[in-house]
Design a protein around this motif. Sequence first.
Motif, PDB file in Angstrom:
ATOM      1  N   ALA A 189       2.677  24.162  97.113  1.00 57.61           N
ATOM      2  CA  ALA A 189       3.842  24.036  97.990  1.00 57.61           C
ATOM      3  C   ALA A 189       4.297  25.401  98.488  1.00 57.61           C
ATOM      4  CB  ALA A 189       4.984  23.340  97.245  1.00 57.61           C
ATOM      5  N   GLU A 190       4.153  26.418  97.649  1.00 57.06           N
ATOM      6  CA  GLU A 190       4.580  27.766  98.029  1.00 57.06           C
ATOM      7  C   GLU A 190       3.819  28.257  99.248  1.00 57.06           C
ATOM      8  OE1 GLU A 190       4.970  32.212  96.017  1.00 57.06           O
ATOM      9  OE2 GLU A 190       4.352  30.495  94.818  1.00 57.06           O
ATOM     10  N   VAL A 191       2.580  27.819  99.383  1.00 56.02           N
ATOM     11  CA  VAL A 191       1.736  28.271 100.494  1.00 56.02           C
ATOM     12  C   VAL A 191       1.877  27.377 101.720  1.00 56.02           C
ATOM     13  CG1 VAL A 191      -0.650  28.659 101.245  1.00 56.02           C
ATOM     14  CG2 VAL A 191       0.065  29.321  98.934  1.00 56.02           C
ATOM     15  N   PHE A 192       1.944  26.051 101.501  1.00 57.86           N
ATOM     16  CA  PHE A 192       1.815  25.124 102.619  1.00 57.86           C
ATOM     17  C   PHE A 192       3.117  24.469 103.084  1.00 57.86           C
ATOM     18  CE2 PHE A 192      -2.375  25.081 100.474  1.00 57.86           C
ATOM     19  CZ  PHE A 192      -3.132  25.589 101.521  1.00 57.86           C
ATOM     20  N   VAL A 193       4.141  24.408 102.237  1.00 46.18           N
ATOM     21  CA  VAL A 193       5.401  23.786 102.643  1.00 46.18           C
ATOM     22  C   VAL A 193       6.229  24.804 103.413  1.00 46.18           C
ATOM     23  CG1 VAL A 193       7.564  22.766 101.858  1.00 46.18           C
ATOM     24  CG2 VAL A 193       5.408  22.156 100.731  1.00 46.18           C
ATOM     25  N   THR A 194       6.646  24.442 104.624  1.00 46.48           N
ATOM     26  CA  THR A 194       7.375  25.386 105.478  1.00 46.48           C
ATOM     27  C   THR A 194       8.803  24.948 105.774  1.00 46.48           C
ATOM     28  OG1 THR A 194       6.553  24.288 107.485  1.00 46.48           O
ATOM     29  CG2 THR A 194       5.235  26.103 106.605  1.00 46.48           C
ATOM     30  N   LYS A 195       9.126  23.695 105.543  1.00 46.82           N
ATOM     31  CA  LYS A 195      10.473  23.204 105.816  1.00 46.82           C
ATOM     32  C   LYS A 195      11.355  23.452 104.595  1.00 46.82           C
ATOM     33  CE  LYS A 195      13.032  19.184 107.497  1.00 46.82           C
ATOM     34  NZ  LYS A 195      12.959  17.748 107.884  1.00 46.82           N
ATOM     35  N   ILE A 196      12.262  24.418 104.712  1.00 47.08           N
ATOM     36  CA  ILE A 196      13.074  24.816 103.569  1.00 47.08           C
ATOM     37  C   ILE A 196      14.513  25.087 103.986  1.00 47.08           C
ATOM     38  CG2 ILE A 196      11.133  25.872 102.338  1.00 47.08           C
ATOM     39  CD1 ILE A 196      12.123  28.568 103.298  1.00 47.08           C
ATOM     40  N   ASP A 197      15.354  25.188 103.011  1.00 44.92           N
ATOM     41  CA  ASP A 197      16.760  25.538 103.218  1.00 44.92           C
ATOM     42  C   ASP A 197      16.936  27.012 102.863  1.00 44.92           C
ATOM     43  OD1 ASP A 197      19.483  25.808 103.370  1.00 44.92           O
ATOM     44  OD2 ASP A 197      19.934  24.483 101.672  1.00 44.92           O
ATOM     45  N   ARG A 198      17.162  27.853 103.882  1.00 48.80           N
ATOM     46  CA  ARG A 198      17.262  29.287 103.636  1.00 48.80           C
ATOM     47  C   ARG A 198      18.465  29.654 102.774  1.00 48.80           C
ATOM     48  NH1 ARG A 198      16.094  30.008 109.269  1.00 48.80           N
ATOM     49  NH2 ARG A 198      18.264  30.621 109.614  1.00 48.80           N
ATOM     50  N   GLU A 199      19.473  28.782 102.774  1.00 52.17           N
ATOM     51  CA  GLU A 199      20.664  29.062 101.975  1.00 52.17           C
ATOM     52  C   GLU A 199      20.440  28.767 100.498  1.00 52.17           C
ATOM     53  OE1 GLU A 199      23.176  30.559 103.406  1.00 52.17           O
ATOM     54  OE2 GLU A 199      22.027  30.472 105.268  1.00 52.17           O
ATOM     55  N   ASN A 200      19.411  27.978 100.214  1.00 51.27           N
ATOM     56  CA  ASN A 200      19.063  27.641  98.837  1.00 51.27           C
ATOM     57  C   ASN A 200      17.985  28.621  98.371  1.00 51.27           C
ATOM     58  OD1 ASN A 200      17.998  26.576  96.458  1.00 51.27           O
ATOM     59  ND2 ASN A 200      18.308  24.463  97.110  1.00 51.27           N
ATOM     60  N   HIS A 201      18.362  29.632  97.610  1.00 47.71           N
ATOM     61  CA  HIS A 201      17.425  30.683  97.225  1.00 47.71           C
ATOM     62  C   HIS A 201      16.265  30.163  96.387  1.00 47.71           C
ATOM     63  CE1 HIS A 201      20.068  34.480  98.020  1.00 47.71           C
ATOM     64  NE2 HIS A 201      19.917  33.705  99.080  1.00 47.71           N
ATOM     65  N   ALA A 202      16.531  29.210  95.526  1.00 50.15           N
ATOM     66  CA  ALA A 202      15.453  28.642  94.699  1.00 50.15           C
ATOM     67  C   ALA A 202      14.408  27.974  95.587  1.00 50.15           C
ATOM     68  CB  ALA A 202      16.029  27.635  93.707  1.00 50.15           C
ATOM     69  N   ASP A 203      14.877  27.205  96.574  1.00 53.63           N
ATOM     70  CA  ASP A 203      13.977  26.530  97.509  1.00 53.63           C
ATOM     71  C   ASP A 203      13.224  27.558  98.351  1.00 53.63           C
ATOM     72  OD1 ASP A 203      12.860  24.227  98.751  1.00 53.63           O
ATOM     73  OD2 ASP A 203      14.235  24.480 100.439  1.00 53.63           O
ATOM     74  N   LEU A 204      13.917  28.614  98.754  1.00 53.12           N
ATOM     75  CA  LEU A 204      13.310  29.654  99.584  1.00 53.12           C
ATOM     76  C   LEU A 204      12.181  30.363  98.846  1.00 53.12           C
ATOM     77  CD1 LEU A 204      13.325  31.399 102.156  1.00 53.12           C
ATOM     78  CD2 LEU A 204      15.021  32.859 101.048  1.00 53.12           C
ATOM     79  N   TRP A 205      12.434  30.812  97.612  1.00 52.92           N
ATOM     80  CA  TRP A 205      11.408  31.551  96.887  1.00 52.92           C
ATOM     81  C   TRP A 205      10.255  30.656  96.448  1.00 52.92           C
ATOM     82  CZ3 TRP A 205      12.665  35.494  99.022  1.00 52.92           C
ATOM     83  CH2 TRP A 205      13.906  36.112  98.933  1.00 52.92           C
ATOM     84  N   ASP A 206      10.538  29.371  96.222  1.00 51.70           N
ATOM     85  CA  ASP A 206       9.463  28.439  95.848  1.00 51.70           C
ATOM     86  C   ASP A 206       8.486  28.209  96.995  1.00 51.70           C
ATOM     87  OD1 ASP A 206      10.295  28.123  93.277  1.00 51.70           O
ATOM     88  OD2 ASP A 206      11.322  26.221  93.592  1.00 51.70           O
ATOM     89  N   HIS A 207       8.945  28.447  98.235  1.00 52.25           N
ATOM     90  CA  HIS A 207       8.097  28.194  99.405  1.00 52.25           C
ATOM     91  C   HIS A 207       8.033  29.411 100.323  1.00 52.25           C
ATOM     92  CE1 HIS A 207       9.953  24.309  98.107  1.00 52.25           C
ATOM     93  NE2 HIS A 207       8.695  23.915  98.165  1.00 52.25           N
ATOM     94  N   TRP A 208       8.158  30.598  99.732  1.00 52.90           N
ATOM     95  CA  TRP A 208       8.263  31.817 100.532  1.00 52.90           C
ATOM     96  C   TRP A 208       7.032  32.075 101.391  1.00 52.90           C
ATOM     97  CZ3 TRP A 208      11.749  34.681 102.542  1.00 52.90           C
ATOM     98  CH2 TRP A 208      11.425  35.944 103.052  1.00 52.90           C
ATOM     99  N   ARG A 209       5.849  31.892 100.844  1.00 50.57           N
ATOM    100  CA  ARG A 209       4.630  32.159 101.604  1.00 50.57           C
ATOM    101  C   ARG A 209       4.534  31.236 102.814  1.00 50.57           C
ATOM    102  NH1 ARG A 209       3.448  33.662  96.430  1.00 50.57           N
ATOM    103  NH2 ARG A 209       1.950  35.394  96.133  1.00 50.57           N
ATOM    104  N   GLY A 210       4.914  29.984 102.624  1.00 49.13           N
ATOM    105  CA  GLY A 210       4.901  29.034 103.734  1.00 49.13           C
ATOM    106  C   GLY A 210       5.920  29.406 104.796  1.00 49.13           C
TER     107      GLY A 210
END
Length: 383
Positions: A224-245
Amino acid sequence: MSFFLMLEKIRFSKSLFQQITPLLYIFLIGFAGTIIHRYGLVDVLKDIFHIIKPILGCLIGYFFFEKINDFKKFVKIIIVCGFISAIIHFIIVFTLGDLLSGSVSSIREYGRDNFLELFALIFLIFYKKFNKEKLIQSALNHKIIGFVLIVSNILYLSRTMIGVFVILLLSLYGYTFITKRGLRIIGIVLMAVLGLYVYLYSVKVDRSKPGLESFLYKVKMAPAEVFVTKIDRENHADLWDHWRGYEAKRAFSLMIDNPSSYLIGCGYGSLVNLKFFAPLTDNYKDKGMKYISELHNGYVYVIYKVGSIGLIIYILLLISWYRIIYREKNFINTIISAIGLIYLFTTLTITGIYNARDIIIFILGAMFYFNTKHKIMPSVKSA
């Protein structure tokens, strides 16, 4: 490198020139986008030095060990350097880290990966298998070095190092050479990985828990970190979990407005607008970084800088390194082949050959020299 060239008489072999020519093509393509667009001089120079780094690294590895001209001594140097690095890693982790907390981030704060130590361990294990002679005469010293390297490698808790270790093992046992048995073994490995992810997604793994659970959470989030791109930038946990994407998504969104970039890239000096100030380094504590030059996903990084032409050359080059194993199955060819596969893998996660901290390129350069001079070990038995 320039100082080295001035002191020593350098002879470029035809084989070495063939290996670095594709890297030179990629390097030259980058100037096309730079000419079309206007970028800051500092950013342009930074990208130039970044893209030329693997060329210089390969040359340094080649010419340095050309002067040594002894494969056994080369292997010993890698092992000694890896052992010293592991000792330093131990000292730092045990004195500054908090092992008792069981926190993955606390342990990895002082070292996220070290491929020098990993190759040192592999050389220590497999040298005798291929060369039919002892590398270290003292059995006790051999065990001590092996133990230190194994523990240090484990303490990096690196998903990428695990992947690289598996690739090296499969290569050295002959399973990456395409045969029915090789395909069967690779299939078993892939099924085991798939089974692990089925299990991880079927249970709740808490990222905040110490020890093994937090590491398994990182393993679970790797795809998910590589391929998931739809994230909530305000949610830091969500952002770092999917940073590469997220990085990749921002790069592609910027290329849409510049159609030529898909062919020749955006060029040296081009930056990716993150659309917010990310706290990526200690140097930007107050505000953060909004514009970045390097991306974790190396495939996106290459296409962003040098376009699809550069990406095609890059992929074909790595495949050509892998295919060296089909010329003759010996130790050196096997390592070169494994490095080709390693870069195909690590390009997806840590920019591959263009990772600023990559040490494998120096080993590859040395392997090219010993391959050229036919300082090779006995052939590997067919898988």
